[in-house]
Design a protein around this motif. Structure first.
Motif, PDB file in Angstrom:
ATOM      1  N   LEU A 366       0.813  -1.216   0.000  1.00 46.93           N
ATOM      2  CA  LEU A 366       0.000   0.000   0.000  1.00 46.93           C
ATOM      3  C   LEU A 366       0.847   1.266   0.000  1.00 46.93           C
ATOM      4  O   LEU A 366       0.392   2.340   0.416  1.00 46.93           O
ATOM      5  CB  LEU A 366      -0.988  -0.002   1.172  1.00 46.93           C
ATOM      6  N   GLU A 376      -2.136  -0.879  -7.692  1.00 55.28           N
ATOM      7  CA  GLU A 376      -3.578  -0.969  -7.477  1.00 55.28           C
ATOM      8  C   GLU A 376      -4.163   0.428  -7.340  1.00 55.28           C
ATOM      9  O   GLU A 376      -3.621   1.286  -6.629  1.00 55.28           O
ATOM     10  CB  GLU A 376      -3.897  -1.773  -6.224  1.00 55.28           C
ATOM     11  N   LEU A 378      -6.480   3.103  -5.891  1.00 55.33           N
ATOM     12  CA  LEU A 378      -7.281   3.500  -4.739  1.00 55.33           C
ATOM     13  C   LEU A 378      -7.969   4.805  -5.087  1.00 55.33           C
ATOM     14  O   LEU A 378      -7.354   5.679  -5.718  1.00 55.33           O
ATOM     15  CB  LEU A 378      -6.412   3.667  -3.493  1.00 55.33           C
ATOM     16  N   HIS A 400      -9.071   1.391   2.681  1.00 57.56           N
ATOM     17  CA  HIS A 400      -7.826   1.592   3.413  1.00 57.56           C
ATOM     18  C   HIS A 400      -7.702   3.077   3.713  1.00 57.56           C
ATOM     19  O   HIS A 400      -7.550   3.898   2.810  1.00 57.56           O
ATOM     20  CB  HIS A 400      -6.616   1.125   2.596  1.00 57.56           C
ATOM     21  N   TRP A 403      -9.787   5.263   1.628  1.00 59.66           N
ATOM     22  CA  TRP A 403      -9.645   5.092   0.179  1.00 59.66           C
ATOM     23  C   TRP A 403     -10.271   3.765  -0.229  1.00 59.66           C
ATOM     24  O   TRP A 403     -10.002   2.732   0.376  1.00 59.66           O
ATOM     25  CB  TRP A 403      -8.172   5.091  -0.234  1.00 59.66           C
ATOM     26  N   ARG A 405     -10.473   0.513  -2.296  1.00 56.25           N
ATOM     27  CA  ARG A 405      -9.530  -0.348  -3.016  1.00 56.25           C
ATOM     28  C   ARG A 405     -10.262  -1.008  -4.187  1.00 56.25           C
ATOM     29  O   ARG A 405     -11.130  -1.859  -3.979  1.00 56.25           O
ATOM     30  CB  ARG A 405      -8.945  -1.405  -2.086  1.00 56.25           C
TER      31      ARG A 405
END
Length: 550
Positions: A366, A376, A378, A400, A403, A405
């Protein structure tokens, strides 16, 4: 001369972001303007608002109040839009489901949502009744269209016999949940995505900017009204710009251009599979002289751009990206560079007072990745879902630090445009290398004999996975597995060349033409039927040279 998107919106007074006030702000200015066209009938903005009021009174009389859920099982019909706005007015929640559901699927969705009432179409009535019988308590049932020999009460008759006035609109409607959209299930069992009224209204207004909608635009809705594209973009986009929406029961490739011409449509939204089907249809079905000038299609290919701009005469094609959870996230700008192969940039609301969406690209830890490195996606946006219905653990896992995902891998180029790489779950791990199923789909899909393709990972005797391509050929065309492999070999690294190729008559799809790869992964017969281009002692396969001609 066209109007700027914000100018289009400011033709109407401000509203409180509830669906009721959003609609009222338009009706006050143009009550007699056409709003919905359906099979030769035109419903004005004022008539639609009156039907919403009557439906709200009926639902209230039937016990539907704030927080209650109402199910719909129907092909596209104006009553679905009426019921959405009626539910929102009461603070209730509409649950539109796929009319192609079987009994098990319908019973699951409506049971999970806990509906108190159900509105069905004649063609879905048998499934609706069987699914309803499995629910406790059983919801009441109405039919949205008249059908001979059917004893179920008709919605129109119920509306005609309801004389009570509806209760006043809920005062905090903008932030109340008004819609549950169940995910298409491309990765497994569907979850109910919760959307509030504010998010729907903002999505419709943002679509005005995304497609540069004008007051005279007529949006053709061929996508299903249990999907955010049809509800948020087509229906609410038409209301937002002060235009109209022509609603088709279903997408029909054979009648598409006739419908475009007869309705006077100027804009439409299509999934890539539908666009590709139109390209393969007989030339005799095309109707020249239509008014269609804009289409929102994702993902776009060079072949689609060539066909739609030159063969079909649709000059403005916009590719974008969104999910049920984050509608209208990214798009190529209407007034700006439209990059082929890119899902574009952040697609904001035209009013600068509305918070601008934001994005990050991160690695597995992350941590943010630099431009040019896949990560990825977000996302944060004012149109973000409110969570998954009755699924707090799934909701928590989807976020997360605030955010969302997406589970999608993107690459940001130096100019800020983003390129879709793959679903994280669509990554095939082969001999220590990561292979994008989406990339293989794109490359194999460009073969002149291929109509559709889906690549998946299958177990390997060496560990990790091998690549299997499930291929649907174009009518009258043929190809061998070796030819498909050679096509990939000429364009991609050797480790990406499929080991297995299976020619199939069709691929499993959702109602919005998304291929359900999870069903292919669970189909044990698929691997058994595939040709193995690298036979080994462990597999001992002897089906070389197979091909399918359609």
């Amino acid at each position: 001369m066209s109007l700027a998107p914000l100018t289009v919106l400011r033709r109407f007074r401000g509203h409180d972001a509830s669906l009721a006030d959003f609609l009222a702000s338009r009706v006050e200015v143009q009550p007699d303007a056409p709003l919905i066209l359906f099979e030769g009938e035109t419903i004005s903005a004022g008539r639609f608002a009156a039907e919403v009021e009557r439906a709200a009174a009926l639902l209230a009389a039937r016990g539907i109040g704030a927080g209650d859920r109402l199910g719909v099982l129907s092909t596209n019909h104006p009553t679905t839009l009426v019921l959405l706005f009626a539910c929102a007015r009461l603070g209730a929640i509409l649950v539109p489901a796929n009319p192609d559901y079987g009994v098990e699927e319908a019973a699951y969705v409506f049971g999970n949502a806990g509906i108190a009432g159900l509105v069905a179409a004649p063609g879905t009535l048998a499934v609706a009744e069987a699914a309803r019988a499995r629910l406790a308590p059983q919801p009441w049932l109405l039919l949205n269209e008249r059908a001979d020999g059917v004893a179920v009460e008709l919605l129109a008759d119920a509306l005609a016999t309801t004389h009570a006035a509806p209760p006043p609109p809920v005062t905090d409607g903008a932030d109340r949940t008004c819609l549950l959209v169940y995910t298409s299930g491309t990765t497994g069992f569907p979850k109910g995505v919760m959307h509030g009224q504010r998010g729907i209204v903002l999505s419709g207004e943002a679509f005005v900017a995304r497609m540069h909608l004008q007051p005279g635009d007529r949006l053709l809705c061929v996508l299903p009204l249990f999907h955010i594209n049809a509800l948020f973009y087509s229906a609410c986009g038409a209301i937002a710009c002060g235009g109209s929406v022509a609603v088709a029961r279903r997408f029909s490739a054979s009648t598409f251009w006739r419908t475009v011409a007869e309705t006077g449509a100027t804009e439409t939204n299509l999934m890539a599979a539908a666009a590709k089907i139109l390209m393969l249809r007989p030339e005799s079905e095309f109707v020249p002289g239509h008014r269609l000038r804009k289409a929102f299609i994702a993902p776009l290919t060079d072949e689609m751009i060539e066909a739609f701009t030159h063969r079909f005469g649709v000059p403005h094609l916009i590719e974008g990206y969104g999910m049920t959870e984050i509608p209208g996230a990214l798009a190529n700008p209407f007034d700006g560079e439209r990059k082929r192969g890119s899902v574009g940039v952040i697609s904001p609301h035209p009013d600068p007072a509305v918070p601008r969406p934001a994005l990050r690209l991160v690695d597995d830890a992350l941590d943010e990745v630099p431009d040019g490195t896949p990560g990825e996606l977000l996302f944060r946006t004012p149109t973000l879902m409110q969570g998954y219905w009755n699924a707090p653990e799934a909701t928590a896992a989807a976020f997360h630090d605030g955010w969302f995902r997406t589970g999608d891998l993107m690459l940001r180029e130096p100019d800020g445009y983003l390129r879709f790489i793959a679903r994280k779950k669509d990554i095939i791990r082969r001999r220590g290398e990561n292979i994008s199923g989406a990339e293989l789909d794109r490359v194999i899909g460009a073969h002149p004999a291929v109509a559709e393709v889906a690549t998946i990972g299958v177990p390997s005797e060496l560990g990790d996975e091998e690549v299997l391509a499930a291929v649907v050929l174009r009518p009258g065309m043929h190809a061998t597995a070796a030819e498909i492999a050679d096509w990939v070999r000429a364009r991609l690294a050797a480790y990406k060349v499929p080991r297995f190729v299976a020619f199939v008559p069709a691929l499993p799809q959702t109602a919005t033409q998304r291929i359900e790869k999870y069903r292919l992964r669970g189909d044990t017969a698929l691997l058994a039927a595939a040709e193995d281009l690298a036979p080994s002692p462990q597999t001992n396969r002897t089906n070389a040279g197979k091909e399918t001609v359609r």
